[in-house]
Design a protein around this motif. Structure first.
Motif, short mmCIF file in Angstrom:
data_model
loop_
_atom_site.label_atom_id
_atom_site.label_comp_id
_atom_site.label_asym_id
_atom_site.label_seq_id
_atom_site.Cartn_x
_atom_site.Cartn_y
_atom_site.Cartn_z
N THR A 2 -42.24 46.04 -39.70
CA THR A 2 -41.28 45.22 -40.96
C THR A 2 -40.79 44.18 -40.16
N THR A 3 -41.25 42.98 -40.49
CA THR A 3 -40.65 41.79 -39.76
C THR A 3 -39.98 41.13 -40.64
N LEU A 4 -38.58 40.84 -40.41
CA LEU A 4 -37.68 40.06 -41.27
C LEU A 4 -37.32 38.75 -40.69
N GLY A 5 -36.83 37.66 -41.42
CA GLY A 5 -36.76 36.25 -41.03
C GLY A 5 -35.11 36.40 -40.83
N THR A 6 -34.48 35.57 -41.55
CA THR A 6 -32.99 35.03 -41.28
C THR A 6 -32.29 35.83 -42.47
N THR A 7 -32.75 37.08 -42.75
CA THR A 7 -32.13 38.14 -43.90
C THR A 7 -30.76 38.60 -43.59
N GLY A 13 -37.06 36.90 -37.03
CA GLY A 13 -38.30 37.90 -36.20
C GLY A 13 -37.72 39.41 -35.96
N PHE A 14 -36.51 39.87 -36.35
CA PHE A 14 -36.02 41.02 -36.43
C PHE A 14 -37.31 42.22 -36.82
N ASP A 15 -37.61 42.92 -35.96
CA ASP A 15 -38.55 43.91 -36.30
C ASP A 15 -37.97 45.17 -36.35
N ARG A 16 -37.76 45.85 -37.52
CA ARG A 16 -37.19 47.13 -37.73
C ARG A 16 -37.79 48.31 -36.86
N ASP A 17 -39.17 48.36 -37.11
CA ASP A 17 -39.83 49.52 -36.25
C ASP A 17 -39.37 49.39 -34.84
N GLU A 43 -29.08 46.81 -27.03
CA GLU A 43 -30.48 47.62 -26.78
C GLU A 43 -31.16 46.94 -27.93
N LEU A 44 -30.76 46.79 -29.25
CA LEU A 44 -31.41 46.30 -30.18
C LEU A 44 -31.41 44.84 -30.47
N GLY A 45 -30.24 44.20 -29.75
CA GLY A 45 -30.42 42.73 -29.94
C GLY A 45 -30.05 42.20 -31.22
N SER A 50 -25.24 43.70 -38.40
CA SER A 50 -26.36 43.72 -38.73
C SER A 50 -27.08 44.96 -38.35
N LEU A 51 -26.71 45.77 -37.48
CA LEU A 51 -26.96 47.26 -37.41
C LEU A 51 -26.51 48.19 -38.61
#
Length: 198
Positions: A2-7, A13-17, A43-45, A50-51
């Motif tokens: 799952t790649t997300l934009g500016t959600t 480019g946040f990739d949840r996996d 660690e997750l940036g 957002s976390l």
């Protein structure tokens, strides 16, 4: 994947996996209690809002991390119990594979399920890890009981004690791996333990 934009504040480019796998490895390395929300964010940036938006907070993230860990990194016990025709062969395979599993190159040492709740007083965290350990113990015990019924193991075999013995050896190997013991030592200890099996 799952790649997300500016959600809602997540980085482009946040990739949840990918983020979840990083969280798994962090919890694996440090344990639940020693891992702070700040640690996770770094660690997750991502920032704390957002976390929470992506994972629902530290506790929810740990629960999800445990579940995914079991299916991606910790499946060797279940695989042995599924694939081997007898409990005795499954137990020997589990012990034979443990050292390699707990010292894999590029991954934290040990096992998240065994040591992830170390040092915490959170009853829900302890219950979550304990439940997984109990499920493995119960599944192994049932396989042993089935083989006793089939005559593949002696009638006087203590199924609960034997399953507990194997799981206790694994816990010890996890701790030695976390203490930095080399794989050859763990292999030797597992081999000695296997000789006590019926």
């Amino acid at each position: 994947m799952t790649t997300l934009g500016t959600t809602r504040g997540r980085p482009r480019g946040f990739d949840r996996d990918v983020a979840l796998d990083r969280a798994i490895r962090l919890f694996w390395r440090k344990g639940y209690e020693a891992t702070s929300v700040r640690d996770l964010g770094e660690e997750l940036g991502i920032g704390q809002p957002s976390l929470y938006n992506a994972f629902g907070g530290k506790r929810a993230l740990f629960d999800e991390a445990l579940d995914v860990y079991e299916h991606t990194y910790g499946e060797f016990i279940s695989t042995a119990l599924t694939e081997e025709p007898t409990a005795a062969l499954a137990m020997r395979r589990i012990l034979a594979e443990a050292a390699a599993r707990y010292t894999r190159r590029g991954l934290p040492r040990g096992c998240l399920v065994t040591s992830g709740d170390a040092g915490t007083d959170d009853p829900e965290v302890r219950a979550a890890t304990s439940r997984i350990r109990k499920e493995k113990m119960d599944r192994l015990r049932r396989r042993i009981e089935a083989d006793i019924t089939k005559g593949l193991l002696p009638d006087d075999t203590d199924a609960t004690g034997l399953a507990g013995y194997v799981m206790s050896v694994l816990s010890g190997l996890v701790q030695r791996a976390r203490d930095g013991a080399p794989r050859r030592e763990l292999d030797s200890a597992a081999s000695i333990a296997a000789r006590a099996l019926p």
